[in-house]
Design a protein around this motif. Structure first.
Motif, short mmCIF file in Angstrom:
data_model
loop_
_atom_site.label_atom_id
_atom_site.label_comp_id
_atom_site.label_asym_id
_atom_site.label_seq_id
_atom_site.Cartn_x
_atom_site.Cartn_y
_atom_site.Cartn_z
N PHE A 1 0.92 -3.77 -6.40
CA PHE A 1 1.08 -2.38 -5.97
C PHE A 1 0.58 -1.42 -7.04
O PHE A 1 0.14 -1.85 -8.11
N THR A 2 0.66 -0.13 -6.74
CA THR A 2 0.31 0.92 -7.69
C THR A 2 1.59 1.37 -8.39
O THR A 2 2.56 1.74 -7.73
N ARG A 3 1.59 1.35 -9.71
CA ARG A 3 2.80 1.61 -10.49
C ARG A 3 3.37 3.01 -10.25
O ARG A 3 4.57 3.19 -10.13
N HIS B 1 -7.40 -0.34 -1.76
CA HIS B 1 -6.30 0.33 -2.46
C HIS B 1 -6.39 0.06 -3.97
O HIS B 1 -6.85 -0.99 -4.39
N ASN B 2 -5.90 1.00 -4.77
CA ASN B 2 -5.99 0.89 -6.22
C ASN B 2 -4.75 0.19 -6.79
O ASN B 2 -3.86 0.83 -7.33
N TYR B 3 -4.70 -1.13 -6.70
CA TYR B 3 -3.59 -1.91 -7.23
C TYR B 3 -3.70 -1.99 -8.75
O TYR B 3 -4.78 -2.22 -9.28
N ASP B 4 -2.57 -1.81 -9.46
CA ASP B 4 -2.62 -1.89 -10.91
C ASP B 4 -1.43 -2.63 -11.53
O ASP B 4 -1.36 -2.77 -12.74
N THR B 5 -0.50 -3.11 -10.70
CA THR B 5 0.72 -3.74 -11.22
C THR B 5 1.08 -4.97 -10.39
O THR B 5 0.90 -4.98 -9.17
N ASP C 1 3.24 4.86 -7.58
CA ASP C 1 3.92 4.88 -6.27
C ASP C 1 5.27 4.18 -6.36
O ASP C 1 6.25 4.61 -5.75
N TYR C 2 5.32 3.09 -7.11
CA TYR C 2 6.57 2.34 -7.28
C TYR C 2 7.62 3.17 -8.00
O TYR C 2 8.78 3.22 -7.58
N LYS D 1 -9.20 -7.88 -7.02
CA LYS D 1 -9.95 -6.71 -6.52
C LYS D 1 -11.36 -7.09 -6.08
O LYS D 1 -11.87 -6.56 -5.10
N ARG E 1 0.81 -1.20 0.00
CA ARG E 1 0.00 0.00 0.00
C ARG E 1 0.85 1.26 0.00
O ARG E 1 0.50 2.27 -0.58
#
Length: 122
Positions: free
Chosen positions: A106-108, A55-59, A110-111, A39, A10
Motif C-alpha cells: 500500500f501507500t504509507r 498505483h504508487n505502492y511504497d510500503t 494513505d495508511y 512494480k 489501493r
C-alpha cells in the motif's frame, strides 16, 4: 523461491483491495528491490485491474503467516507497525517472510490517514 499472497490495497476507506498469488519470490531480495520488481511485473499479471497496476505502492506489511492467526479487520491490521511493516533495506527472509506469507502492499501516507480514522465508507 516461494509463493506469497499479495493484498494490493489501493484505497483503505472504500476497501479497494485485490488479492493475488505471487510466485517465484526470491527471499534474498530487500523490501526495496521486491517493491521495484513488483512494480515492473504488475502490468503483466493477468486479472489485476488497471487502477491497481499503476498505483504508487511504497510500503509492505506482513498481514499473516500461513497457519497463523488472521486479523479480524478486513482492510488491514493497524497494530504492531514497528514489527510488521518491512523497512526498505531489510532482506525479506530476515523480516520473517516465508512460503505462503500474506503481505499487504500500500501507500504509507494513505495508511497513516486511515489509522487516524479507520472508518469504511461503503
Amino acid at each position: 523461491m516461494v509463493v506469497i499472497t499479495l493484498r494490493l490495497i489501493r484505497n483503505f476507506e472504500y476497501r479497494s483491495i485485490k488479492v493475488i498469488p505471487y510466485k517465484n519470490v526470491d527471499l534474498s531480495l530487500t523490501t526495496e528491490e521486491f517493491l521495484e520488481e513488483l512494480k515492473r511485473n504488475l502490468p503483466s499479471i493477468p486479472g489485476v485491474p488497471p487502477p491497481f497496476k499503476t498505483h504508487n505502492y511504497d510500503t509492505i506489511k506482513i498481514s499473516h503467516q500461513a497457519h497463523g492467526f488472521k486479523e479480524n479487520n478486513i482492510v488491514i491490521n493497524t497494530e504492531d507497525d514497528h514489527s510488521l511493516i518491512l523497512s526498505q533495506k531489510v532482506v525479506l527472509a530476515d523480516a520473517g517472510v516465508k512460503n505462503e506469507t500474506e503481505l499487504s502492499v500500500f501507500t504509507r501516507a494513505d495508511y497513516e490517514k486511515y489509522k487516524l480514522n479507520p472508518a469504511v465508507k461503503w
